[in-house]
Structure formats: structure tokens, C-alpha cells
Design an enzyme around this catalytic site. Structure first.
Site, PDB file in Angstrom:
ATOM      1  N   GLU A 149      28.893   8.107  41.235  1.00 28.03           N
ATOM      2  CA  GLU A 149      30.219   8.306  40.633  1.00 28.03           C
ATOM      3  C   GLU A 149      30.280   7.599  39.279  1.00 28.03           C
ATOM      4  OE1 GLU A 149      34.910   7.306  41.686  1.00 28.03           O
ATOM      5  OE2 GLU A 149      33.289   6.246  42.724  1.00 28.03           O
ATOM      6  N   HIS A 150      29.877   6.336  39.257  1.00 32.33           N
ATOM      7  CA  HIS A 150      29.824   5.541  38.028  1.00 32.33           C
ATOM      8  C   HIS A 150      28.389   5.084  37.786  1.00 32.33           C
ATOM      9  CE1 HIS A 150      33.895   4.729  39.834  1.00 32.33           C
ATOM     10  NE2 HIS A 150      34.273   5.083  38.616  1.00 32.33           N
TER      11      HIS A 150
END
EC number: 1.1.1.23
Length: 431
Positions: A326-327
Site C-alpha cells: 500500500e505504502h
């Protein structure tokens, strides 16, 4: 956190190292959500009041936030919080406005023009959770692109507190993005209400926003039923950091902890080619963890997270693309030079002075991102998420005469006589 040497792991061990925390939807959860959705569909507001009393501990006469409550929220928040949200809105607007599509038109053959026109989704529903803490930043991240898209109506649901109020910062965030239809409603019941509609809650065409396992399951069920589209698959939050020997251990540890404190099912990974850096990060994790108000939550997340030694940074990027975080934080000396190696990630943060928290709040990018490996095929929320791209075509008589034979051949090959006839009649030839 467990420390692993990637070069010493078997294929099965490597797979296990990148396995996310188990988040299987238990049969009872799936059945409970299905029952709840059916109840909301059948009994509407009556069911919503009963469910809200059961789960949120408050009986509401009205779900809608009143103008008086908006005004009270305005007066309740600190001036510096209001200013911070206003600054964040300005940057989110700047970034998202720059990426807007205006459509296009092209002549594909003489007398044949094809177009793509952009239209806003009519009514959208935003969900802003407030489980362990209210998230006004999520209202900003969803409200700004919805406004830029030009959606006719934007509905926002957020859980009530036990006194029947809503967190004032969430209400002010909604106002700052132009959202005025806010309802005191949380959980799977909010998703059901926005998907199917009740006397109080309007049905929406598409639903956005994160939530717990019940919210996630409810979104999946209403999407499968065709009642409403949803933004993307959801799951626990996660971050992967690729760091070289020159990275600041304190910075890296802080970034890992900022994600770990989201919830016990969050996962954080560090990939580095430096044993010294990994050891220093572990020391910093121990030091910083003791100072956190949510240390117990972060500690549970760290228990299922990894510090991984890799042979080379190139290997780190291969692992990252496999994981599709996601990050993704690149704590490298030349981070932009490595950016071309990134194939799958929700959002990327370059260098020592770009913590993931900036993207969560105020850099301008969106923090509603694909998780659980969905970044291989999904993108984060943007203005386009709130729009439909409609194809348009127009052919003159000369245009259909010019390309009609192509359509006739393909229609005949597929055995679709009516298709061929629709073209042949206009061309004045036999189908």
C-alpha cells in the site's frame, strides 16, 4: 520484529515471510453481515435505529446531522486544527485537479469520429470510520475529489458517539470539502443504508472509504449484489521500506511504527542490504515504541512484521514488486533513480524527508489506497474514481460506407446476422 536473511530462505519460507496477517472472513461474520443487510433492506430506519443502539450504544431520533450541529462543530475545534485542514484541502485539491481528464475526440477514419466524454457519478456515499479514533483526514481525502468530479450529491456516514454526537473535526472536514449531507451511522449498517437506501438515507451509486472487517464484508456483499459499486478491495494498512546503509535509523523506525499503530493486523516490512542499519532500526523501534500511546496496538502489529536482509537493492525491489505494498518508502541516497524499478505500489515516498504520514494528511496525494497486494491492479482514489468515462461515436454515410465492410466480415464470423443487417441496410448492400 523478526529479522530474516532473504538469501538463506527457501522458496516456501520466502512466501511465508511476505504473507500478510491472516484476515479470513469467518463464516459467522459473513452470515452476520448478510443478515444485517437483509434487515436494513426490509425494515429501513427501524432496523438502523435498533442496530445503532446495539453496536454504538445510542438511540437516535434522527440520523442526519443538523445545521446546529455543524455550527457547534465549527465552534468546538481549535483554530490550528481548522487551519491545518484548510491547508491540507488546498494541497489535495491542487494535486487532484492536475490529474483530471477532460476527455478527447479523434477521427479514426474519414467520416468516423470517436470520443471519450467525462461525466460525474450521480450520487456517491463516503464512509469515514471512527473505531479507535475518528479520521477527519479520510473525509478530506474522499470529499475533495468528489467535489472536483462534480458529483450531483455526496453523502457521508460516520459512527455516532455514545452521546449521539459526531466528532466535530469530521464535521468540519466535511464542510471544508462541500459535503453537507452527513449521517450518524457506522459499520456494516451504514454501507447497507447507502447501498439500498432508507427513508432517511439516500441510495448511492458508488461507495468509498475504509473500515473494519464488517464494513469491508458489507462493501463486498453490496457490490456483488449490484446495488452499488465500491472503490477498491480493502484490508489492513501496510508499509514497506527499502533502506540503504545511509538511511537514518530513527526515521525508518518512526515510519514503521506510524503504520503499526493503525491496528494489530497492520504489517510493516523493512528491506535493507545493510546489517548495521537493520540492527540500528531494531534499537530505535524499542526506544520509540515505549513512548507511544498506542504501543500495545503497535506491538501486536510488529509481532507479525519483518526486518529482511537482502543481498542487493535490486533484490529489494523485486521483493517489493512481489508484495505490492500500500505504502512504499524509499529511504535511499538516490531514491528517484530507483523509481523506475517500482512496478506495484499504492503510493511511493522518496527520500529521508518524506514520511508516509505526509501522504496520510497533507502532501496532496490520496491516502485511500489499495492494500493486500491489490496495488498490482488497482490505483488509489482519484477524481476519476468519482467519474464515468463514456464513449461516443458518430459516422456519416461516407463514414459507414468506408468502414462498414469491416463490421460485416466480423459480424458474419461471429454468426450475428442482426449485427450484419444493421450495417448492411445503411450501406445499401446485402447482409
Amino acid at each position: 520484529m523478526n529479522t530474516l536473511d532473504w538469501t538463506q530462505l527457501t522458496a516456501d519460507a520466502r512466501t511465508q515471510a511476505l504473507t500478510r496477517p491472516v484476515q479470513t472472513v469467518a463464516t459467522q461474520t459473513r452470515e452476520a453481515v448478510a443478515t444485517l443487510i437483509a434487515d436494513v433492506r426490509a425494515r429501513g430506519d427501524v432496523a438502523l435505529r435498533e442496530i445503532t443502539a446495539r453496536f454504538d450504544g445510542v438511540t437516535l431520533d434522527s440520523f442526519a446531522v443538523s445545521e446546529a450541529e455543524f455550527a457547534a462543530a465549527d465552534a468546538a475545534i481549535a483554530p490550528e486544527l481548522r487551519q491545518a485542514m484548510q491547508d491540507a484541502v488546498a494541497r489535495i485539491d491542487t494535486f487532484h485537479r492536475a490529474g483530471m481528464s477532460e476527455g478527447y475526440a479523434v477521427e479514426t477514419a474519414p467520416g468516423v469520429v470517436c470520443e471519450k466524454i467525462v461525466r460525474p457519478i450521480g450520487r456517491v456515499g463516503l464512509y469515514v470510520p471512527a473505531g479507535s479514533a475518528p479520521l477527519p483526514s479520510t473525509a478530506l481525502m474522499l470529499g475533495v475529489p468528489a467535489r472536483l468530479a462534480g458529483c450531483r450529491e455526496v453523502v457521508l456516514c460516520t459512527p455516532p458517539r455514545k452521546d449521539g454526537s459526531v466528532d466535530p473535526a469530521v464535521l468540519v472536514a466535511a464542510q471544508l470539502t462541500g459535503v453537507r449531507r452527513v449521517f450518524k451511522l457506522g459499520g456494516a449498517q451504514a454501507i447497507a443504508a447507502m447501498a439500498y437506501g432508507t427513508d432517511s438515507i439516500p441510495s448511492c451509486d458508488k461507495l468509498f472509504g475504509p473500515g473494519n472487517s464488517f464494513v469491508t464484508e458489507a462493501k463486498q456483499q453490496v457490490a456483488q449484489s449490484g446495488a452499488a459499486a465500491i472503490d477498491m478491495p480493502a484490508g489492513p494498512s501496510e508499509v514497506l521500506v527499502i533502506a540503504d546503509a545511509g538511511a537514518q535509523p530513527a526515521f525508518v523506525a518512526a515510519d514503521l511504527l506510524s503504520q503499526a499503530e493503525h491496528g494489530p493486523d497492520s504489517q510493516v516490512l523493512l528491506l535493507s542490504d545493510s546489517d548495521a542499519l537493520i540492527a540500528a532500526v531494531q534499537e530505535q523501534l524499542d526506544l520509540q515504541l515505549a513512548q507511544l500511546s498506542r504501543a500495545d496496538i503497535a506491538r501486536q502489529a510488529l509481532a507479525q512484521s519483518r526486518l529482511i536482509k537482502v543481498a542487493t537493492l535490486q533484490e529489494a525491489f523485486e521483493i517489493s514488486n512481489r508484495y505490492a505494498p500500500e505504502h512504499l518508502i524509499l529511504a535511499l541516497r538516490e531514491p528517484r533513480a530507483w523509481l523506475a524499478q517500482v512496478e506495484a505500489a499504492g503510493s511511493v515516498f522518496l527520500g529521508d524527508y518524506t514520511p508516509e504520514a505526509l501522504g496520510d494528511y497533507c502532501s496532496g496525494t490520496n491516502h485511500v489506497l489499495p492494500t493486500s497486494g491489490a496495488a498490482r491492479a488497482y490505483s488509489g482514489v482519484s477524481v476519476a474514481s468519482f467519474q464515468n468515462m463514456v464513449s461516443v461515436q458518430a459516422a456519416s454515410k461516407a463514414g459507414i460506407d468506408g468502414i462498414g465492410a469491416c463490421a460485416l466480415i466480423l459480424a458474419r464470423a461471429e454468426g450475428l446476422d442482426a449485427h450484419a443487417n444493421a450495417v448492411a441496410l445503411r450501406m445499401g448492400v446485402a447482409a
